[in-house]
Motif scaffolding. Structure first.
Motif, PDB file in Angstrom:
ATOM      1  N   ASN A  32       0.676  -1.217  -0.005  1.00 36.58           N
ATOM      2  CA  ASN A  32      -0.060  -0.030  -0.037  1.00 36.58           C
ATOM      3  C   ASN A  32       0.793   1.163  -0.072  1.00 36.58           C
ATOM      4  OD1 ASN A  32      -2.315   1.286  -0.061  1.00 36.58           O
ATOM      5  ND2 ASN A  32      -2.458   1.489   2.162  1.00 36.58           N
ATOM      6  N   CYS A  37      -0.905  -2.076  -6.774  1.00 35.30           N
ATOM      7  CA  CYS A  37      -2.511  -2.024  -7.023  1.00 35.30           C
ATOM      8  C   CYS A  37      -3.323  -0.873  -6.895  1.00 35.30           C
ATOM      9  CB  CYS A  37      -2.873  -2.961  -5.769  1.00 35.30           C
ATOM     10  SG  CYS A  37      -2.288  -4.739  -6.074  1.00 35.30           S
ATOM     11  N   ALA A  38      -2.608   0.431  -7.145  1.00 27.00           N
ATOM     12  CA  ALA A  38      -3.546   1.629  -7.015  1.00 27.00           C
ATOM     13  C   ALA A  38      -3.989   2.230  -8.347  1.00 27.00           C
ATOM     14  CB  ALA A  38      -2.637   2.637  -6.613  1.00 27.00           C
ATOM     15  N   TYR A  41      -8.275   1.570  -9.817  1.00 25.64           N
ATOM     16  CA  TYR A  41      -9.288   1.272  -8.599  1.00 25.64           C
ATOM     17  C   TYR A  41      -9.946   2.371  -8.253  1.00 25.64           C
ATOM     18  CZ  TYR A  41      -7.279  -3.604  -8.876  1.00 25.64           C
ATOM     19  OH  TYR A  41      -6.909  -4.759  -9.169  1.00 25.64           O
ATOM     20  N   SER A  48     -14.784  -2.215  -6.487  1.00 18.81           N
ATOM     21  CA  SER A  48     -13.490  -1.865  -6.788  1.00 18.81           C
ATOM     22  C   SER A  48     -12.596  -1.785  -5.699  1.00 18.81           C
ATOM     23  CB  SER A  48     -13.439  -0.484  -7.493  1.00 18.81           C
ATOM     24  OG  SER A  48     -12.195  -0.255  -8.062  1.00 18.81           O
ATOM     25  N   LYS A  51     -11.679  -5.380  -4.849  1.00 15.50           N
ATOM     26  CA  LYS A  51     -10.718  -6.075  -5.762  1.00 15.50           C
ATOM     27  C   LYS A  51      -9.317  -5.254  -5.242  1.00 15.50           C
ATOM     28  CE  LYS A  51     -14.011  -6.713  -9.712  1.00 15.50           C
ATOM     29  NZ  LYS A  51     -14.197  -6.239 -10.894  1.00 15.50           N
ATOM     30  N   ARG A  52      -9.277  -4.184  -5.000  1.00 15.30           N
ATOM     31  CA  ARG A  52      -7.899  -3.526  -4.696  1.00 15.30           C
ATOM     32  C   ARG A  52      -7.577  -4.276  -3.303  1.00 15.30           C
ATOM     33  NH1 ARG A  52      -5.988   0.378  -1.351  1.00 15.30           N
ATOM     34  NH2 ARG A  52      -4.038   1.338  -2.000  1.00 15.30           N
ATOM     35  N   GLU A  53      -8.205  -4.618  -2.174  1.00 14.39           N
ATOM     36  CA  GLU A  53      -7.905  -5.170  -1.058  1.00 14.39           C
ATOM     37  C   GLU A  53      -7.203  -6.334  -1.466  1.00 14.39           C
ATOM     38  OE1 GLU A  53      -7.805  -3.983   1.941  1.00 14.39           O
ATOM     39  OE2 GLU A  53      -8.207  -2.075   1.176  1.00 14.39           O
ATOM     40  N   CYS A  55      -6.242  -7.638  -4.199  1.00 15.49           N
ATOM     41  CA  CYS A  55      -4.735  -7.443  -5.033  1.00 15.49           C
ATOM     42  C   CYS A  55      -3.576  -7.048  -4.045  1.00 15.49           C
ATOM     43  CB  CYS A  55      -4.872  -6.184  -6.079  1.00 15.49           C
ATOM     44  SG  CYS A  55      -3.269  -5.692  -7.042  1.00 15.49           S
TER      45      CYS A  55
END
Length: 76
Positions: A32, A37-38, A41, A48, A51-53, A55
């Motif tokens: 993070n 993964c930014a 999203y 979304s 999905k980011r979490e 990733c």
């Protein structure tokens, strides 16, 4: 003597579990922090965001989980 041995085994198991948890959290934190993964999203969109979490949880940030554990414990 057996009770002492059982206590040691339980404490070692708890320590191992804690180290693995620290390594996972440090991997997530560093992914993070670096901004993995930014892209693509929208955090305001719940789907979304999930999905980011996912990733971030699947991303490997360092060569080994031992490095994540060492950084998470403050050794490095």
């Amino acid at each position: 003597m057996r009770v002492l041995l059982m206590i040691i085994v339980v404490l070692l198991a708890a320590l191992a579990y804690s180290v693995v948890a620290v390594a996972k959290l440090e991997n997530y934190r560093y992914a993070n922090f670096v901004g993995l993964c930014a892209d693509g999203y929208d955090i305001k969109n719940p789907t979304s965001g999930i999905k980011r979490e996912d990733c971030l949880m699947r991303t490997d940030t360092r060569a080994s989980w031992l490095w994540n554990a060492a950084y998470g414990l403050g050794i490095f």
